[in-house]
Design an enzyme around this catalytic site. Structure first.
Site, mmCIF file in Angstrom:
data_model
loop_
_atom_site.group_PDB
_atom_site.id
_atom_site.type_symbol
_atom_site.label_atom_id
_atom_site.label_comp_id
_atom_site.label_asym_id
_atom_site.label_seq_id
_atom_site.Cartn_x
_atom_site.Cartn_y
_atom_site.Cartn_z
ATOM 1 N N ASN A 232 -51.180 -56.511 -24.131
ATOM 2 C CA ASN A 232 -49.666 -56.983 -24.227
ATOM 3 C C ASN A 232 -49.706 -57.744 -25.684
ATOM 4 O O ASN A 232 -49.661 -58.795 -25.482
ATOM 5 C CB ASN A 232 -49.204 -57.574 -23.055
ATOM 6 N N PHE A 233 -49.457 -57.221 -26.797
ATOM 7 C CA PHE A 233 -49.035 -57.921 -28.001
ATOM 8 C C PHE A 233 -47.661 -58.037 -28.144
ATOM 9 O O PHE A 233 -47.385 -58.288 -29.456
ATOM 10 C CB PHE A 233 -49.702 -57.294 -29.128
ATOM 11 N N SER A 234 -46.895 -57.873 -27.308
ATOM 12 C CA SER A 234 -45.540 -57.562 -27.650
ATOM 13 C C SER A 234 -44.284 -58.133 -26.820
ATOM 14 O O SER A 234 -43.063 -57.973 -27.011
ATOM 15 C CB SER A 234 -45.144 -56.191 -27.778
ATOM 16 N N CYS A 235 -44.568 -58.734 -25.809
ATOM 17 C CA CYS A 235 -43.476 -59.429 -24.879
ATOM 18 C C CYS A 235 -42.704 -60.374 -25.830
ATOM 19 O O CYS A 235 -43.265 -61.216 -26.402
ATOM 20 C CB CYS A 235 -44.151 -60.273 -23.599
ATOM 21 N N ASN A 299 -42.259 -52.092 -26.802
ATOM 22 C CA ASN A 299 -41.720 -52.956 -25.966
ATOM 23 C C ASN A 299 -40.468 -53.258 -26.230
ATOM 24 O O ASN A 299 -39.624 -52.709 -27.113
ATOM 25 C CB ASN A 299 -42.701 -54.139 -26.137
ATOM 26 N N THR A 300 -39.705 -54.215 -25.515
ATOM 27 C CA THR A 300 -38.422 -54.503 -25.566
ATOM 28 C C THR A 300 -38.087 -55.226 -26.913
ATOM 29 O O THR A 300 -38.847 -55.621 -27.628
ATOM 30 C CB THR A 300 -37.956 -55.388 -24.334
ATOM 31 N N CYS A 445 -6.253 -32.166 -27.736
ATOM 32 C CA CYS A 445 -6.115 -33.617 -27.614
ATOM 33 C C CYS A 445 -5.903 -34.237 -29.151
ATOM 34 O O CYS A 445 -5.500 -35.352 -29.141
ATOM 35 C CB CYS A 445 -7.317 -34.101 -26.943
ATOM 36 N N CYS A 448 -10.391 -35.134 -32.562
ATOM 37 C CA CYS A 448 -11.325 -34.702 -33.940
ATOM 38 C C CYS A 448 -10.556 -34.900 -35.014
ATOM 39 O O CYS A 448 -10.872 -35.197 -36.052
ATOM 40 C CB CYS A 448 -11.695 -33.284 -33.751
ATOM 41 N N CYS A 482 -16.641 -34.549 -36.103
ATOM 42 C CA CYS A 482 -15.635 -33.658 -35.000
ATOM 43 C C CYS A 482 -16.478 -33.318 -33.975
ATOM 44 O O CYS A 482 -16.084 -33.377 -32.591
ATOM 45 C CB CYS A 482 -14.744 -32.891 -35.775
#
Length: 507
Positions: A232-235, A299-300, A445, A448, A482
């Protein structure tokens, strides 16, 4: 429903409104035993043929006089019941398919996996009982929640969700750190899991504070029976400097800690990358050259969200305060795919195994990651929303997709999308793909037309009598805004012509 737009547009809205209850009352109330809850869940997770396969023949809902499912629906306590009967009848219009001949097993980093679906390193795989339940339901492996030599001291609360309009869970933020359990307790979990589930794959996610700790953790995880190690290099939100994403942004540290991990094990090593960087290839290359076997990404993403405009506190709100946290969920999928494509297109990383994650909720999301080169998939946020049960539709949906297109194994789709991702300057810039308007679906509607005028090229106007769009081909540049905004699914890509041609107005 005879309306052609119902199945494509309204049905996803209907099933999206279902609470996906545990012990669903609608199913219990059905006098015919229709598995309404699992059918709705299959539709929600785009496993359409799987939903049809679960229906009895003939479908009893059309002749049912009691409609007990509607009376039992808990959504009725909030607003209106989910139209279970209509949903079942619509589900019956999808093709029933067989997937007996498709093989989801795949080799990853030299380890045989019964399917590509793993739990990612997080709270969803943080003790024996949880992982055992997931394995029994069909998950092929787990990246166990990151283990260090220390146990994290967590805050409360530590989760928050981002919403948009009627969608309650666009994205998710957490400020949770690594495992709260002592090292010896985590090692005991891993040993017991490997003993009880010898065919499942155990990925031990680790995080050291210096080279000696990385080596030590690698040694003890190997001895405990792990199949793969994940560094885990990324938390993005560890409480101490030099941990998590502070490492992943530094190729020299990534290389040093990967070498330290390699000294402690003979097992395959995954280096888990941070997206909080411009060029992920640099630390990824450093990890591979230092002895890593593969890459895990992403990671996040570092984030701040949901500022309360009464108190000016942000979420998760810890006594009026918060910190930068990790953003995940469906919204990050395009970012994850971009990083994975960049790595798989890099000469030094093209043949490196990649475990993909970031916004995967359905089999279709997983297939997209695999099409861009991943051989393995990890999931967290969707499990936090819906539970381990999503694996049923992931497995079945993937099998049915493969069978419908003539693939025999899931490995056949790995990397198939990569040749279609080109540098911007290599794309065809000498032609226009005009939009096509389906009159049978258009409801008039004008969405577009509004978007085209205010955010496009003023190429559409709304017909005064019908309300349908009329296109001025001389103004249309084929941007397909569209197509993106039509709420009825009535606009799609149409004819492509070279820019030196002019076609007449199309209504």
């Amino acid at each position: 429903m005879n309306n052609p737009a119902y199945r494509d547009v309204s049905l996803p809205e209907e099933v999206g409104g279902c609470l996906l209850c545990a012990g669903a009352p609608c199913r219990k109330a059905c006098p015919y035993g229709v598995a309404a809850d699992t059918i709705i869940r299959s539709l929600r997770f785009e496993n359409f043929s799987g939903a049809a396969n679960r229906l009895p023949e003939p479908v009893p809902c059309a002749s049912c006089a009691t409609k007990d499912c509607l009376s039992a629906c808990l959504k009725g306590k909030m607003s209106r019941p989910v139209p279970v009967d209509e949903i079942m009848l619509t589900a019956s219009t999808y093709d029933r398919l067989s997937s007996e001949d498709t093989d989801l097993s795949i080799d990853f980093c030299g380890v045989r996996c019964e399917n590509p679906f793993f739990l990612s390193s997080s709270v969803v795989g943080s003790n024996y009982e949880m992982v055992a339940k997931a394995f029994e339901m069909g998950w092929a492996g787990v990246a166990f929640k990151t283990i260090g030599t220390f146990a994290a001291n967590e805050v409360s609360p530590r989760f928050d969700a981002l919403t948009k309009e009627s969608v309650p869970f666009v994205g998710f933020k957490n400020i949770e750190q690594i495992s709260e359990h002592p090292l010896n307790e985590n090692l005991a979990y891993l040993r017991q899991l490997k003993k009880d589930f010898p065919t499942k794959v155990i990925v031990a996610s680790i995080m050291g504070q210096d080279e000696a700790e990385w080596t030590y953790l690698a040694e003890v995880m190997t001895a405990a029976g792990a199949d793969i190690l994940e560094c885990n290099f990324s938390c993005p939100h560890m409480a101490a400097n030099g941990l998590g994403s502070d490492v992943g942004q530094n190729p020299e540290l990534v290389a040093a800690y990967t070498r330290a991990t390699r000294r402690g094990t003979h097992l395959p090593i995954l280096a888990k990358m941070t997206p909080n960087i411009g060029n992920m290839e640099l630390p990824a290359i450093a990890a591979i050259e230092a002895g890593a076997t593969g890459i895990a990404a992403i990671n996040t993403i570092k984030s701040i969200m949901n500022v309360n405009l009464d108190t000016f506190a942000s979420g998760p709100d810890v006594q009026g305060r918060t910190s930068v946290g990790g953003y995940s969920g469906k919204a990050v999928k395009p970012i994850a795919l971009r990083f994975i494509q960049a790595m798989k297109s890099c000469d030094k990383l093209a043949g490196v195994p990649v475990s993909g994650m970031g916004g995967i909720e359905t089999w279709r999301d997983a297939a997209e990651f695999m099409a861009l080169g991943c051989e393995n998939i990890q999931v967290t946020t969707s499990v936090m929303q819906y539970g381990y049960r999503i694996i049923e539709d992931m497995i079945e949906g993937m099998r049915l997709y493969l069978a419908a297109r003539g693939y025999k194994s899931v490995g056949e789709i790995v990397g198939r999308a990569l040749p279609n991702i080109l540098p911007a300057e290599a794309l065809d810039r000498d032609s226009i793909c005009y939009p096509r308007f389906d009159r049978s679906k258009c409801v008039g509607c004008g969405r577009c037309c509004l978007s085209c005028y205010d955010g496009g090229h003023q190429a559409l106007r709304q017909d005064d009598k019908t309300g349908r769009p009329v296109m001025d081909a001389r103004r249309c540049v084929g941007c397909h805004l569209c197509v993106a905004v039509c709420p009825a699914g009535a606009v799609s890509p149409g004819v492509r012509v070279t820019k030196d041609r002019i076609i007449s107005n199309v209504g």
